[in-house]
Design a protein around this motif. Structure first.
Motif, PDB file in Angstrom:
ATOM      1  N   SER A  34      -3.235  -5.273   9.212  1.00 34.75           N
ATOM      2  CA  SER A  34      -3.433  -4.193   8.248  1.00 34.75           C
ATOM      3  C   SER A  34      -3.783  -4.766   6.876  1.00 34.75           C
ATOM      4  CB  SER A  34      -2.186  -3.309   8.152  1.00 34.75           C
ATOM      5  OG  SER A  34      -1.159  -3.974   7.448  1.00 34.75           O
ATOM      6  N   ALA A  35      -4.583  -4.002   6.135  1.00 31.45           N
ATOM      7  CA  ALA A  35      -4.947  -4.415   4.775  1.00 31.45           C
ATOM      8  C   ALA A  35      -3.701  -4.494   3.896  1.00 31.45           C
ATOM      9  CB  ALA A  35      -5.964  -3.438   4.194  1.00 31.45           C
ATOM     10  N   LEU A  36      -2.766  -3.572   4.083  1.00 30.51           N
ATOM     11  CA  LEU A  36      -1.539  -3.587   3.298  1.00 30.51           C
ATOM     12  C   LEU A  36      -0.768  -4.889   3.533  1.00 30.51           C
ATOM     13  CD1 LEU A  36       0.573  -2.365   1.426  1.00 30.51           C
ATOM     14  CD2 LEU A  36       1.546  -1.216   3.447  1.00 30.51           C
ATOM     15  N   ASP A  37      -0.570  -5.254   4.793  1.00 33.54           N
ATOM     16  CA  ASP A  37       0.160  -6.493   5.083  1.00 33.54           C
ATOM     17  C   ASP A  37      -0.589  -7.714   4.566  1.00 33.54           C
ATOM     18  OD1 ASP A  37       2.395  -5.346   6.153  1.00 33.54           O
ATOM     19  OD2 ASP A  37       1.871  -5.733   8.237  1.00 33.54           O
ATOM     20  N   PHE A  38      -1.918  -7.685   4.635  1.00 33.38           N
ATOM     21  CA  PHE A  38      -2.701  -8.794   4.107  1.00 33.38           C
ATOM     22  C   PHE A  38      -2.470  -8.934   2.598  1.00 33.38           C
ATOM     23  CE2 PHE A  38      -6.550 -10.617   2.276  1.00 33.38           C
ATOM     24  CZ  PHE A  38      -6.671 -11.778   3.017  1.00 33.38           C
ATOM     25  N   CYS A  39      -2.509  -7.812   1.887  1.00 30.64           N
ATOM     26  CA  CYS A  39      -2.273  -7.843   0.440  1.00 30.64           C
ATOM     27  C   CYS A  39      -0.864  -8.325   0.114  1.00 30.64           C
ATOM     28  CB  CYS A  39      -2.508  -6.463  -0.169  1.00 30.64           C
ATOM     29  SG  CYS A  39      -4.243  -5.981  -0.149  1.00 30.64           S
ATOM     30  N   LEU A  40       0.116  -7.836   0.863  1.00 34.82           N
ATOM     31  CA  LEU A  40       1.496  -8.266   0.637  1.00 34.82           C
ATOM     32  C   LEU A  40       1.657  -9.758   0.903  1.00 34.82           C
ATOM     33  CD1 LEU A  40       3.362  -5.238   2.217  1.00 34.82           C
ATOM     34  CD2 LEU A  40       3.274  -5.827  -0.217  1.00 34.82           C
ATOM     35  N   ARG A  41       0.949 -10.255   1.901  1.00 32.75           N
ATOM     36  CA  ARG A  41       1.039 -11.684   2.246  1.00 32.75           C
ATOM     37  C   ARG A  41       0.408 -12.567   1.178  1.00 32.75           C
ATOM     38  NH1 ARG A  41       3.191 -15.789   2.908  1.00 32.75           N
ATOM     39  NH2 ARG A  41       2.143 -17.504   3.900  1.00 32.75           N
ATOM     40  N   LEU A  53       0.198  -9.395  10.722  1.00 33.01           N
ATOM     41  CA  LEU A  53      -0.984 -10.246  10.730  1.00 33.01           C
ATOM     42  C   LEU A  53      -0.941 -11.254  11.878  1.00 33.01           C
ATOM     43  CD1 LEU A  53      -1.115 -10.961   6.917  1.00 33.01           C
ATOM     44  CD2 LEU A  53      -2.574  -9.384   8.198  1.00 33.01           C
ATOM     45  N   THR A  54      -2.106 -11.449  12.488  1.00 28.00           N
ATOM     46  CA  THR A  54      -2.237 -12.456  13.535  1.00 28.00           C
ATOM     47  C   THR A  54      -3.380 -13.385  13.165  1.00 28.00           C
ATOM     48  OG1 THR A  54      -3.740 -11.087  14.866  1.00 28.00           O
ATOM     49  CG2 THR A  54      -1.379 -10.922  15.348  1.00 28.00           C
ATOM     50  N   ALA A  55      -3.279 -14.612  13.596  1.00 27.92           N
ATOM     51  CA  ALA A  55      -4.334 -15.595  13.378  1.00 27.92           C
ATOM     52  C   ALA A  55      -4.579 -16.308  14.691  1.00 27.92           C
ATOM     53  CB  ALA A  55      -3.937 -16.586  12.294  1.00 27.92           C
ATOM     54  N   VAL A  56      -5.850 -16.427  15.051  1.00 29.51           N
ATOM     55  CA  VAL A  56      -6.250 -17.121  16.274  1.00 29.51           C
ATOM     56  C   VAL A  56      -7.082 -18.315  15.859  1.00 29.51           C
ATOM     57  CG1 VAL A  56      -7.571 -16.944  18.415  1.00 29.51           C
ATOM     58  CG2 VAL A  56      -6.244 -14.981  17.598  1.00 29.51           C
ATOM     59  N   GLY A  57      -6.686 -19.482  16.283  1.00 27.51           N
ATOM     60  CA  GLY A  57      -7.404 -20.707  15.953  1.00 27.51           C
ATOM     61  C   GLY A  57      -6.665 -21.499  14.890  1.00 27.51           C
ATOM     62  N   GLU A  58      -6.798 -22.812  14.960  1.00 26.68           N
ATOM     63  CA  GLU A  58      -6.065 -23.697  14.057  1.00 26.68           C
ATOM     64  C   GLU A  58      -6.437 -23.481  12.588  1.00 26.68           C
ATOM     65  OE1 GLU A  58      -5.400 -28.452  13.294  1.00 26.68           O
ATOM     66  OE2 GLU A  58      -6.140 -27.796  15.251  1.00 26.68           O
ATOM     67  N   ASP A  59      -7.737 -23.377  12.288  1.00 31.67           N
ATOM     68  CA  ASP A  59      -8.152 -23.165  10.899  1.00 31.67           C
ATOM     69  C   ASP A  59      -7.680 -21.818  10.376  1.00 31.67           C
ATOM     70  OD1 ASP A  59      -9.394 -25.629  10.681  1.00 31.67           O
ATOM     71  OD2 ASP A  59     -11.391 -24.844  11.177  1.00 31.67           O
ATOM     72  N   ALA A  60      -7.778 -20.786  11.191  1.00 28.58           N
ATOM     73  CA  ALA A  60      -7.326 -19.453  10.774  1.00 28.58           C
ATOM     74  C   ALA A  60      -5.822 -19.444  10.540  1.00 28.58           C
ATOM     75  CB  ALA A  60      -7.720 -18.413  11.818  1.00 28.58           C
ATOM     76  N   GLN A  61      -5.075 -20.140  11.373  1.00 31.75           N
ATOM     77  CA  GLN A  61      -3.621 -20.248  11.195  1.00 31.75           C
ATOM     78  C   GLN A  61      -3.299 -20.901   9.851  1.00 31.75           C
ATOM     79  OE1 GLN A  61      -1.001 -19.404  13.252  1.00 31.75           O
ATOM     80  NE2 GLN A  61      -2.178 -18.720  15.003  1.00 31.75           N
ATOM     81  N   LYS A  62      -3.950 -22.025   9.576  1.00 32.14           N
ATOM     82  CA  LYS A  62      -3.721 -22.732   8.312  1.00 32.14           C
ATOM     83  C   LYS A  62      -4.106 -21.862   7.124  1.00 32.14           C
ATOM     84  CE  LYS A  62      -4.459 -27.366  10.138  1.00 32.14           C
ATOM     85  NZ  LYS A  62      -5.385 -28.509  10.154  1.00 32.14           N
ATOM     86  N   TRP A  63      -5.251 -21.211   7.213  1.00 32.12           N
ATOM     87  CA  TRP A  63      -5.737 -20.395   6.115  1.00 32.12           C
ATOM     88  C   TRP A  63      -4.759 -19.269   5.794  1.00 32.12           C
ATOM     89  CZ3 TRP A  63      -7.234 -15.302   5.439  1.00 32.12           C
ATOM     90  CH2 TRP A  63      -7.873 -15.037   4.238  1.00 32.12           C
ATOM     91  N   LEU A  64      -4.253 -18.599   6.831  1.00 34.51           N
ATOM     92  CA  LEU A  64      -3.316 -17.503   6.603  1.00 34.51           C
ATOM     93  C   LEU A  64      -2.021 -18.003   5.975  1.00 34.51           C
ATOM     94  CD1 LEU A  64      -2.910 -14.494   6.806  1.00 34.51           C
ATOM     95  CD2 LEU A  64      -2.097 -14.802   9.144  1.00 34.51           C
ATOM     96  N   ASP A  65      -1.638 -19.218   6.283  1.00 34.72           N
ATOM     97  CA  ASP A  65      -0.434 -19.797   5.675  1.00 34.72           C
ATOM     98  C   ASP A  65      -0.617 -20.131   4.195  1.00 34.72           C
ATOM     99  OD1 ASP A  65       1.152 -19.622   7.946  1.00 34.72           O
ATOM    100  OD2 ASP A  65       0.643 -21.642   8.629  1.00 34.72           O
ATOM    101  N   ILE A  66      -1.842 -20.493   3.771  1.00 39.14           N
ATOM    102  CA  ILE A  66      -2.052 -20.911   2.386  1.00 39.14           C
ATOM    103  C   ILE A  66      -2.795 -19.897   1.529  1.00 39.14           C
ATOM    104  CG2 ILE A  66      -1.967 -23.358   3.008  1.00 39.14           C
ATOM    105  CD1 ILE A  66      -5.051 -23.386   2.651  1.00 39.14           C
ATOM    106  N   ALA A  67      -3.311 -18.829   2.101  1.00 40.72           N
ATOM    107  CA  ALA A  67      -4.090 -17.835   1.343  1.00 40.72           C
ATOM    108  C   ALA A  67      -3.235 -17.257   0.215  1.00 40.72           C
ATOM    109  CB  ALA A  67      -4.571 -16.733   2.264  1.00 40.72           C
ATOM    110  N   ARG A  68      -3.810 -17.210  -0.964  1.00 36.02           N
ATOM    111  CA  ARG A  68      -3.093 -16.690  -2.132  1.00 36.02           C
ATOM    112  C   ARG A  68      -4.054 -15.913  -3.014  1.00 36.02           C
ATOM    113  NH1 ARG A  68       0.284 -18.250   0.666  1.00 36.02           N
ATOM    114  NH2 ARG A  68       1.979 -19.666   0.286  1.00 36.02           N
ATOM    115  N   ALA A  69      -3.565 -14.854  -3.609  1.00 40.67           N
ATOM    116  CA  ALA A  69      -4.291 -14.116  -4.649  1.00 40.67           C
ATOM    117  C   ALA A  69      -3.485 -14.253  -5.925  1.00 40.67           C
ATOM    118  CB  ALA A  69      -4.412 -12.656  -4.256  1.00 40.67           C
ATOM    119  N   PHE A  70      -4.146 -14.627  -6.975  1.00 44.05           N
ATOM    120  CA  PHE A  70      -3.469 -14.805  -8.249  1.00 44.05           C
ATOM    121  C   PHE A  70      -3.850 -13.650  -9.170  1.00 44.05           C
ATOM    122  CE2 PHE A  70      -3.749 -18.944  -6.290  1.00 44.05           C
ATOM    123  CZ  PHE A  70      -2.456 -19.401  -6.432  1.00 44.05           C
ATOM    124  N   LEU A  71      -2.848 -12.956  -9.609  1.00 46.30           N
ATOM    125  CA  LEU A  71      -3.085 -11.782 -10.458  1.00 46.30           C
ATOM    126  C   LEU A  71      -2.904 -12.105 -11.910  1.00 46.30           C
ATOM    127  CD1 LEU A  71      -1.066  -9.299  -8.252  1.00 46.30           C
ATOM    128  CD2 LEU A  71      -3.510  -9.785  -8.174  1.00 46.30           C
TER     129      LEU A  71
END
Length: 71
Positions: A34-41, A53-71
């Protein structure tokens, strides 16, 4: 950050059930949820385990772990 070995796709479900997508449709590596969970993450309001949120693949897994939005 090193270049990814292969592209990946992000598919999020918007508040009215619509799909928002980025990246090639045939990408094996994917992040979905969901977009909401993505934003919260990415704003560090929820841990990955607290989202749908789910991630398939090694790069996608890593990316989801480090993705950040700075406000």
């Amino acid at each position: 950050m090193p270049t990814l070995a292969e592209p990946f796709r992000v598919e999020l479900t918007g508040p009215e059930g619509q799909t928002w997508a980025w990246g090639p449709e045939d990408a094996v590596q994917r992040v979905q949820g969901s977009a909401l969970d993505f934003c919260l993450r990415v704003t560090q309001r929820r841990s990955r385990a607290e989202t749908d949120l789910t991630a398939v693949g090694e790069d996608a897994q890593k990316w989801l772990d480090i993705a950040r939005a700075f406000l």
